[in-house]
Design a protein around this motif. Structure first.
Motif, PDB file in Angstrom:
ATOM      1  N   LEU A 270      -8.214  -3.328   8.508  1.00 38.33           N
ATOM      2  CA  LEU A 270      -7.465  -2.277   9.175  1.00 38.33           C
ATOM      3  C   LEU A 270      -6.535  -2.888  10.215  1.00 38.33           C
ATOM      4  O   LEU A 270      -6.855  -3.880  10.867  1.00 38.33           O
ATOM      5  N   ASP A 271      -5.381  -2.239  10.373  1.00 41.59           N
ATOM      6  CA  ASP A 271      -4.396  -2.698  11.338  1.00 41.59           C
ATOM      7  C   ASP A 271      -3.993  -1.509  12.202  1.00 41.59           C
ATOM      8  O   ASP A 271      -3.632  -0.449  11.682  1.00 41.59           O
ATOM      9  N   LYS A 272      -4.060  -1.670  13.500  1.00 46.19           N
ATOM     10  CA  LYS A 272      -3.687  -0.620  14.437  1.00 46.19           C
ATOM     11  C   LYS A 272      -4.633   0.564  14.268  1.00 46.19           C
ATOM     12  O   LYS A 272      -5.764   0.416  13.850  1.00 46.19           O
ATOM     13  N   SER A 273      -4.165   1.752  14.615  1.00 41.55           N
ATOM     14  CA  SER A 273      -5.047   2.918  14.589  1.00 41.55           C
ATOM     15  C   SER A 273      -4.819   3.757  13.338  1.00 41.55           C
ATOM     16  O   SER A 273      -3.727   3.784  12.779  1.00 41.55           O
ATOM     17  N   ARG A 274      -5.880   4.414  12.944  1.00 44.24           N
ATOM     18  CA  ARG A 274      -5.763   5.400  11.873  1.00 44.24           C
ATOM     19  C   ARG A 274      -5.359   6.749  12.458  1.00 44.24           C
ATOM     20  O   ARG A 274      -5.614   7.034  13.615  1.00 44.24           O
ATOM     21  N   THR A 275      -4.752   7.580  11.641  1.00 43.90           N
ATOM     22  CA  THR A 275      -4.417   8.936  12.061  1.00 43.90           C
ATOM     23  C   THR A 275      -5.026   9.916  11.066  1.00 43.90           C
ATOM     24  O   THR A 275      -5.744   9.511  10.141  1.00 43.90           O
ATOM     25  N   THR A 276      -4.730  11.181  11.249  1.00 48.47           N
ATOM     26  CA  THR A 276      -5.258  12.203  10.340  1.00 48.47           C
ATOM     27  C   THR A 276      -4.666  12.090   8.944  1.00 48.47           C
ATOM     28  O   THR A 276      -5.258  12.573   7.978  1.00 48.47           O
ATOM     29  N   GLU A 277      -3.509  11.438   8.816  1.00 44.86           N
ATOM     30  CA  GLU A 277      -2.818  11.391   7.521  1.00 44.86           C
ATOM     31  C   GLU A 277      -2.392   9.987   7.121  1.00 44.86           C
ATOM     32  O   GLU A 277      -1.632   9.822   6.159  1.00 44.86           O
ATOM     33  N   SER A 278      -2.864   8.955   7.821  1.00 47.30           N
ATOM     34  CA  SER A 278      -2.432   7.605   7.473  1.00 47.30           C
ATOM     35  C   SER A 278      -3.505   6.574   7.807  1.00 47.30           C
ATOM     36  O   SER A 278      -4.348   6.796   8.682  1.00 47.30           O
ATOM     37  N   ILE A 279      -3.456   5.446   7.090  1.00 46.32           N
ATOM     38  CA  ILE A 279      -4.297   4.291   7.357  1.00 46.32           C
ATOM     39  C   ILE A 279      -3.397   3.065   7.337  1.00 46.32           C
ATOM     40  O   ILE A 279      -2.646   2.851   6.374  1.00 46.32           O
ATOM     41  N   SER A 280      -3.471   2.264   8.363  1.00 47.14           N
ATOM     42  CA  SER A 280      -2.673   1.028   8.444  1.00 47.14           C
ATOM     43  C   SER A 280      -3.549  -0.160   8.077  1.00 47.14           C
ATOM     44  O   SER A 280      -4.678  -0.276   8.568  1.00 47.14           O
ATOM     45  N   VAL A 281      -3.027  -1.038   7.217  1.00 50.74           N
ATOM     46  CA  VAL A 281      -3.778  -2.219   6.794  1.00 50.74           C
ATOM     47  C   VAL A 281      -2.891  -3.452   6.878  1.00 50.74           C
ATOM     48  O   VAL A 281      -1.661  -3.359   6.878  1.00 50.74           O
ATOM     49  N   LYS A 282      -3.541  -4.616   6.932  1.00 53.92           N
ATOM     50  CA  LYS A 282      -2.817  -5.881   6.900  1.00 53.92           C
ATOM     51  C   LYS A 282      -3.679  -6.898   6.172  1.00 53.92           C
ATOM     52  O   LYS A 282      -4.885  -6.693   5.989  1.00 53.92           O
ATOM     53  N   TRP A 283      -3.065  -8.021   5.770  1.00 49.55           N
ATOM     54  CA  TRP A 283      -3.766  -9.051   5.012  1.00 49.55           C
ATOM     55  C   TRP A 283      -3.038 -10.379   5.174  1.00 49.55           C
ATOM     56  O   TRP A 283      -1.913 -10.430   5.702  1.00 49.55           O
ATOM     57  N   SER A 284      -3.686 -11.441   4.735  1.00 46.08           N
ATOM     58  CA  SER A 284      -3.052 -12.757   4.785  1.00 46.08           C
ATOM     59  C   SER A 284      -1.981 -12.851   3.705  1.00 46.08           C
ATOM     60  O   SER A 284      -2.207 -12.456   2.560  1.00 46.08           O
ATOM     61  N   SER A 285      -0.827 -13.373   4.059  1.00 45.74           N
ATOM     62  CA  SER A 285       0.262 -13.494   3.089  1.00 45.74           C
ATOM     63  C   SER A 285      -0.101 -14.511   2.008  1.00 45.74           C
ATOM     64  O   SER A 285      -0.878 -15.438   2.236  1.00 45.74           O
ATOM     65  N   VAL A 286       0.463 -14.315   0.826  1.00 48.74           N
ATOM     66  CA  VAL A 286       0.195 -15.166  -0.334  1.00 48.74           C
ATOM     67  C   VAL A 286       1.419 -16.022  -0.624  1.00 48.74           C
ATOM     68  O   VAL A 286       2.557 -15.522  -0.613  1.00 48.74           O
ATOM     69  N   VAL A 287       1.201 -17.287  -0.884  1.00 49.25           N
ATOM     70  CA  VAL A 287       2.295 -18.229  -1.158  1.00 49.25           C
ATOM     71  C   VAL A 287       3.131 -17.724  -2.338  1.00 49.25           C
ATOM     72  O   VAL A 287       2.607 -17.422  -3.411  1.00 49.25           O
ATOM     73  N   GLY A 288       4.432 -17.603  -2.105  1.00 46.85           N
ATOM     74  CA  GLY A 288       5.354 -17.245  -3.171  1.00 46.85           C
ATOM     75  C   GLY A 288       5.436 -15.776  -3.488  1.00 46.85           C
ATOM     76  O   GLY A 288       6.256 -15.365  -4.331  1.00 46.85           O
ATOM     77  N   ALA A 289       4.625 -14.944  -2.842  1.00 48.31           N
ATOM     78  CA  ALA A 289       4.646 -13.511  -3.144  1.00 48.31           C
ATOM     79  C   ALA A 289       5.967 -12.894  -2.700  1.00 48.31           C
ATOM     80  O   ALA A 289       6.444 -13.123  -1.590  1.00 48.31           O
ATOM     81  N   THR A 290       6.565 -12.109  -3.570  1.00 47.06           N
ATOM     82  CA  THR A 290       7.796 -11.403  -3.232  1.00 47.06           C
ATOM     83  C   THR A 290       7.507  -9.971  -2.801  1.00 47.06           C
ATOM     84  O   THR A 290       8.334  -9.335  -2.155  1.00 47.06           O
TER      85      THR A 290
END
Length: 605
Positions: free
Chosen positions: A336-356
């Motif tokens: 999870l990234d930052k705060s959740r709201t009643t209508e949204s969820i924020s997420v993050k992850w480690s970047s992948v080499v070469g991913a576009t």
């Protein structure tokens, strides 16, 4: 040659099978426990392991996969959907049993692949079928190939039958359709495979071209197939019977597996990938530089790479071809990234080499629906969600249209909306009970004592379950006004409770003590005087009547909270009057009453 499940687990790790041109000794034979017939296996498979499998669709009804496993079956191909053979439209349909079939097969330890029955007339139609298939696979551990089942419907007016018979489609177009379908599968990160009967592979398709990049599942109902093209799976009968199932018939298949072949999947690094295959000839492991030389093609960027082993010295004139896939790395550290709201969820992850870009799979666990989103960065705000619903989120990397494996799943709820309907539903002289409206999807509720002057809250209780909408608070002092707020929360494993928005506050108090009349007298004509013990309150209500039950002919008067006696005027003289008293506390302009005292009576002067 059956192996126990531990070996099957290794088999199912997406290992690609070598299609070798080396010819071994005499053909092997085996008797199928499911048909009773003896089958001759081509000599090219002599060194390979062999597994038994079935394929199922809704036509098989409800399948007991525990019994399938007990019958010695190692793997199953499940039909996910089918294209209708109507000529009027390209009709795509899901198999009504595919979800249960996949889940139950996996639950019972079977290797699972899937297929789509195709009637594609164009490459666009083939891609539409493949997209319809792959978009529903995100929930499942599919370790066997994802298959295009390409065949005629067997009716004169069938979609594919009619087009072929009337020369609206030819071998080149049908081959292009198959390659278009399998390209979608490959880019989605799955092992592509074509299913067709022998005549279809030789007449309607260029199977040699297809097998350069994808696996072949041959359907040929015979005990000794003479098909000379490459294939890895052989559907040898449509009349297999499993002793543990009864009279139901199943398509039965052999899977030829080379446990010495080159690994199928490699991770994109931006540098050349150079797998080292194990090459066997007459049970002897050949040596690179002495018996063969290796060359590579398409082995840097994502896609399908190729290894060519060219025989030298004693093996001059022989050649072995291997294929492998290069794909983006698996996404890691999804959180999870930052705060959740009643209508949204924020997420993050480690970047992948070469991913576009990244494909985000979102499933609403509460409603059973799912969708995907795309992000060009290693984070995303997933909006448009439903309040207090549970969502499972997975992410995979994309490079040049090719997909990596999904990340581990993250499950989280959206935040519940503000609790409404908070009120005092019951009270005693030392307790108050709060109640509120139910919030659908909530895991429970948090109850807070609120201090208006400081605008601060203090947690005083938690109740679990969305249907538990009341809470009793004990040890409340009389005459004291307490303020409360309530918030719904959702609970996520490994994350904890996420508390929603606080309700508006309410003020409440315990019920005042029941009063006791300590004295009563009639000091003069038409006068009645009484006293009571008193308590901490806003005031008292005093009531008198000529009726014992105060049902008629009564009057009331209110006196201040510091008053403990009063004199009343009566309408009659020389008549018996009954009198009672109760305390009250005013909260938000509302009087909260204690119980009436016991009634006393006196005959007034």
């Amino acid at each position: 040659m059956k192996k126990i499940i531990k070996l099957m687990s290794a088999v199912l790790a997406m290992i690609f099978v070598l299609q070798s041109t080396i010819i071994a000794g005499a053909s092997l034979k085996s008797t199928s426990a499911y048909t009773g017939s003896t089958y001759t296996h081509q000599t090219r498979f002599d060194e390979l392991e062999r597994f038994e499998g079935i394929d199922v669709s809704e036509h098989n009804g409800v399948v007991d996969f525990a019994k399938v496993k007990k019958a010695g079956i190692d793997f199953v191909f499940v039909r996910v959907g089918w294209t209708g053979y109507t000529r009027s439209k390209h009709s795509l349909n899901y198999d009504k049993h595919y979800v249960d079939n996949i889940k139950n097969a996996l639950k019972n330890g079977l290797g699972v692949g899937v297929y789509w029955y195709s009637q594609a007339l164009t490459e666009a139609e083939a891609r539409a079928e493949a997209n319809m298939l792959t978009k529903v696979l995100g929930d499942y551990n599919i370790t066997l190939p994802v298959v295009m089942d390409y065949e005629f419907a067997g009716v004169d007016n069938g979609r594919l039958d009619y087009a072929w018979r009337n020369k609206q489609i030819n071998k080149a177009k049908m081959t292009a359709n198959a390659l278009a379908f399998l390209d979608v599968v490959n880019k989605a990160g799955y092992d592509g495979c074509l299913y067709a009967c022998k005549s279809f592979l030789t007449t309607q398709l260029d199977a040699s071209q297809i097998s350069q990049s994808y696996k072949i599942w041959l359907a040929h109902y015979t005990t000794n197939t003479d098909y000379t093209g490459n294939f890895e799976f052989w559907q040898y009968s449509s009349s297999g019977r499993l002793a543990t199932i009864g009279t139901n018939k199943f398509d039965v298949n052999f899977w030829y597996y080379d446990n010495k072949a080159v690994k199928m999947n490699y991770i994109y690094t931006g540098k050349p990938i150079t797998p080292q295959p194990v090459i066997m000839a007459d049970d002897v492991a050949l040596v690179e530089g002495t018996d063969y030389e290796l060359s590579y093609k398409n082995n840097t960027n994502v896609g399908t790479g190729q290894i060519t082993a060219t025989g030298i010295n004693d093996y001059e004139g022989q050649q072995w071809l291997y294929k492998f896939r290069i794909k983006p790395d698996r996404v890691n550290n999804l959180k999870l990234d930052k705060s959740r709201t009643t209508e949204s969820i924020s997420v993050k992850w480690s970047s992948v080499v070469g991913a576009t870009s990244y494909k985000i799979y979102v499933k609403n666990n509460t409603q059973g629906t799912s969708f995907t989103r795309t992000s060009t960065s290693a984070s995303a705000v997933i909006d448009g969600l439903t309040t207090a619903n549970s969502y499972t989120i997975k992410v995979r990397a994309i490079r040049n249209g090719y997909y990596g494996d999904y990340s581990a799943a993250l499950t989280a709820h959206t935040v519940p909306t503000k609790v409404t309907g908070l009120k005092t539903s019951a009270r005693t002289t030392s307790t108050v009970t709060l109640s509120w409206d139910k919030k659908v999807g909530a895991s429970g509720y948090k109850i807070y004592l609120y201090y208006p002057s400081k605008n601060q809250t203090q947690l005083v209780g938690t109740v679990n379950g969305q249907n538990t909408t009341s809470f009793k608070i004990s040890n409340r002092k009389q005459g004291v006004v307490y303020y409360y707020k309530v918030a719904a929360f959702v609970r996520d494993s490994g994350i904890g409770d996420r508390i929603g928005y606080l309700s508006s506050h309410i003020g409440t108090t315990a019920k005042p003590n029941t009063q006791k009349i300590t004295s009563i007298s009639s000091p003069s004509k038409k006068k009645l005087k009484l006293s009571w013990n008193g308590t901490s309150c806003s005031g008292y209500q005093v009531q008198w009547s000529t009726y014992k039950n105060f049902s008629n002919n009564y009057k009331s008067v209110f006196v201040g909270g510091k008053t403990k006696s009063t004199t009343l005027s009566t309408y009659y003289s020389k008549k018996r009057y009954y009198v009672r008293v109760r305390a009250y506390k005013t909260v938000n302009n509302t009087k909260i009453y204690g119980a009436w005292s016991s009634a006393k009576y006196i005959k007034v002067k």
